[in-house]
Design a protein around this motif. Structure first.
Motif, mmCIF file in Angstrom:
data_model
loop_
_atom_site.group_PDB
_atom_site.id
_atom_site.type_symbol
_atom_site.label_atom_id
_atom_site.label_comp_id
_atom_site.label_asym_id
_atom_site.label_seq_id
_atom_site.Cartn_x
_atom_site.Cartn_y
_atom_site.Cartn_z
ATOM 1 N N THR A 1 0.809 -1.203 0.000
ATOM 2 C CA THR A 1 0.000 0.000 0.000
ATOM 3 C C THR A 1 0.854 1.271 0.000
ATOM 4 O O THR A 1 0.568 2.234 -0.695
ATOM 5 C CB THR A 1 -0.976 -0.081 1.187
ATOM 6 O OG1 THR A 1 -2.303 -0.015 0.693
ATOM 7 C CG2 THR A 1 -0.773 1.016 2.193
ATOM 8 N N SER B 1 -3.980 3.188 1.423
ATOM 9 C CA SER B 1 -4.366 3.589 2.775
ATOM 10 C C SER B 1 -3.794 2.620 3.817
ATOM 11 O O SER B 1 -3.998 1.409 3.722
ATOM 12 C CB SER B 1 -5.889 3.632 2.876
ATOM 13 O OG SER B 1 -6.310 3.417 4.202
ATOM 14 N N LYS C 1 -9.552 6.274 -0.928
ATOM 15 C CA LYS C 1 -10.100 7.563 -1.324
ATOM 16 C C LYS C 1 -10.046 7.636 -2.833
ATOM 17 O O LYS C 1 -9.092 7.195 -3.447
ATOM 18 C CB LYS C 1 -9.273 8.696 -0.723
ATOM 19 C CG LYS C 1 -9.249 8.640 0.786
ATOM 20 C CD LYS C 1 -8.627 9.903 1.342
ATOM 21 C CE LYS C 1 -8.523 9.854 2.851
ATOM 22 N NZ LYS C 1 -7.346 9.094 3.289
ATOM 23 N N LYS D 1 -2.824 9.199 -1.008
ATOM 24 C CA LYS D 1 -2.675 7.766 -1.171
ATOM 25 C C LYS D 1 -2.036 7.072 0.031
ATOM 26 O O LYS D 1 -2.114 5.869 0.132
ATOM 27 C CB LYS D 1 -1.845 7.458 -2.426
ATOM 28 C CG LYS D 1 -2.590 7.753 -3.718
ATOM 29 C CD LYS D 1 -3.654 6.727 -3.985
ATOM 30 C CE LYS D 1 -4.668 7.133 -5.024
ATOM 31 N NZ LYS D 1 -4.089 7.688 -6.225
#
Ligand SMILES: Nc1ncnc2c1ncn2[C@@H]1O[C@H](COP(=O)(O)OP(=O)(O)OP(=O)(O)O)[C@@H](O)[C@H]1O
Ligand SMILES: [Mg+2]
Lengths: 323, 239
Positions: free
Chosen positions: A41, A269, A317, A322
């Motif tokens: 991520t 996230s 989002k 990010k």
């Protein structure tokens, strides 16, 4: 997983209790997914790149503890004549963790520097293919160097079952959950509250503007890889400690599941990675109560379902932030 | 005051096969406001990007404060006071106004001075003070431009590069922005201003360069350029 069901109190084994037990097991499993998922991520957040080699970093995390332990005389390889079920002192356990974390951090930065940085201005497809290439390289390099057969990982901590009231977990699983929770919280605070964390967020918004604000973008990207790799290293040693064999392909499935967890939670996230990991772990375990065959497929069914309803993932989002 | 803080010595910049800047030479003296005017695609943004290290010149030299910075890294230049407020403003939409300003001070280590500069930025732009907890993305275009300039000021610039600060703004707001630029300059910040709005840029600068298709075509004092027939015809909308 099923053996734990059997260890539950024979008289009162209601379905509800069994399920509760599986939820507890799932949380431990999910904590590992979460630790690995943050690596995917964070890198995605900053570079929009899926670092497929990340599962292999996790695998190497286990080996980076295995060998130092072996050299220090701690081993449980059945074929090893020097085998003694010695109790590993706590400071050695600590050292092994630090050793794996340091080696993986270095490895992560190396991968970024030599595999991804030269391609930073190339097409995403080129970077993706490179990522798969690095992953295969590390897998096969691992098979060559470590041999394909599973290795017995030394018993860092003597396993015992801990009764938590409604459920029982092994002490190693409890350690996994606690360590993962502490590390994930620490990471979240690091990203939100520190200067390097602010630099990461700035890079994930807009790298060019971040540069103009005086952010050392290359350094920040290197740091992102290092941190992701450290989390994976910890996951690798934790898993090796819990289920005491390791092999060069252990990063394959774990990496894939963690990637699914990251996408599920919303890639980019960090809280999303935690949530996605836990959700995946718990679902897998609970489904495993009824059918071990379907447990493996659940990850992907879950992924498809979530993406159908919310393509950006649970906490993703649709905007530009990010990390 | 005649010391050049910035000097470009016949730089050539390419985007692949596109020759975007051809032997561009210009200089900015300490304390000046210099403007670079030109039409769309003339190479203005390319010039600024090359100065601050986002792009590399294939040949030629960029000198800043007496040093060759042709291969310097952008964040190092920001630390030494060469700061750009980018075209399109580059506001971080999900950060508050204040967080945006603080990121401007990212490269600085002098914490107390940062705090007083923040107060000062709110002084110059009272509108930003009223909106400090608002997300950058919710500001109006004019407010975003103010934030972009204020954020660049938070980096404690010695030389400030502004890329089309008037872009897309109503005349009244443009007026305010340029008055602020004057004030920033009075405080001792040297400014290189890129503009398509030649009229106002020439009013608020000491010297000017005109760039066309990657070449510097005209240069001189801004007052002279305002009466130059070529400039009047091409950039001041007169025939
Ligand atoms: N990334 C890029 N790749 C290829 N060509 C580019 C790139 N950026 C700019 N160019 C080309 O270089 C030339 C100069 O562009 P530049 O952005 O410097 O113009 P400009 O003077 O800033 O224009 P504007 O007023 O529209 O902002 C243009 O012809 C443009 O098409
Ligand atoms: Mg431009």
């Amino acid at each position: 997983m099923l053996e734990l069901l059997a260890t539950a109190e024979p008289g009162g084994t209601s379905l509800a209790q069994a399920l509760l037990q599986q939820v507890a097991n799932g949380i431990a499993k999910g904590s590992v997914y979460a630790l690995i998922a943050v690596g995917y991520t964070m890198v995605y957040g900053v570079l929009q790149l899926i670092n497929f080699a990340h599962g292999e970093v996790y695998m190497l995390g286990a080996y980076f503890s295995y060998y130092p332990a072996k050299w220090m005389g701690y081993t449980t390889d059945p074929e090893d004549p020097t085998f003694v079920p010695a109790k590993v002192p706590l400071y050695v356990v600590g050292f092994l963790f630090v050793c794996s974390m340091a080696c993986c951090a270095f490895l992560g930065m190396l991968i970024e520097r030599f595999a991804y940085r030269p391609l930073r201005n190339s097409s995403r497809l080129a970077a993706l293919i490179t990522a798969i290439g690095v992953s295969l390289l590390l897998q096969n390099g691992g098979i060559m160097l470590f041999k394909a057969d599973p290795r017995g990982f030394p018993t860092l901590i003597e396993q015992s079952s801990v009764d938590l009231g409604l459920v029982a977990l092994t002490n190693t699983k409890i350690i996994i959950v606690v360590v993962a929770a502490v590390m994930m919280t620490g990471l979240h605070l690091f990203v939100q509250k520190t200067r390097p964390g602010a630099a990461m967020r700035a890079c994930s918004f807009d790298m060019r503007t971040a540069r103009l604000m005086g952010v050392n973008v290359d350094g920040t990207i290197g740091l992102t890889f290092a941190i992701g790799s450290i989390m994976a290293a910890v996951a690798g040693v934790l898993v090796a400690m819990d289920q005491p064999t390791i092999d060069p392909l252990m990063g394959l499935m774990a990496g894939l599941k963690a990637f699914v967890a990251a996408v599920l939670g919303g890639i980019g996230s960090i809280p999303g990675a935690a949530l996605g990991g836990l959700l995946l772990g718990v679902t897998e375990s609970v489904v495993g109560t009824f059918s071990t065959t379907y447990a493996e497929a659940v990850a992907f069914v879950l992924l498809i379902l979530v993406l159908l309803v919310k393509p950006s993932g649970l906490l993703g989002k649709s905007g530009r932030e990010k990390v | 005051m005649t010391e050049a803080i910035l000097e470009l010595k016949s730089i050539n910049v390419f985007y692949g096969a596109i020759h975007a800047l051809r032997n561009v030479s210009l200089h900015v003296n300490a304390g000046e406001v210099v403007t670079l005017i030109g039409a769309n695609g003339a190479g203005k943004t390319t010039t600024l990007a090359t100065i601050c290290g986002l792009l590399r010149a294939r040949s030629g030299e960029v000198r800043y404060a007496g040093q060759d910075i042709s291969s310097a890294q952008t964040h190092r230049l920001v630390e030494s006071g060469l700061v750009m407020a980018p075209e399109g403003r580059g506001i971080f939409p999900n950060l508050t106004v204040e967080e945006n300003l603080r990121i401007g001070a990212y490269a600085r280590k002098d914490k107390p001075a940062v705090a007083s500069d923040l107060a000062h930025a709110y002084d110059i732009f009272p509108r930003l003070a009223e909106r400090k907890r608002q997300k950058g993305g919710t500001l109006s275009g004019g407010e975003q431009q103010m934030l972009s300039i204020a954020r660049a000021l938070m980096s404690a610039p010695k030389l400030l590069l502004l890329d089309e600060p008037s872009l897309g703004l109503a005349p009244l707001i443009v007026q305010t922005i340029f008055e602020t630029i004057d004030r920033v300059n009075e405080k001792g910040v040297t400014i290189l201003l890129v503009e398509q709005n030649a009229n106002i840029a020439l009013k608020h600068s000491h010297r000017a360069y005109v760039i066309e298709s990657g070449c510097i075509e005209i240069e001189g004092a801004s007052t002279e350029l305002r009466s130059d027939p070529r400039v009047r015809a091409a950039y001041l909308g007169e025939t």
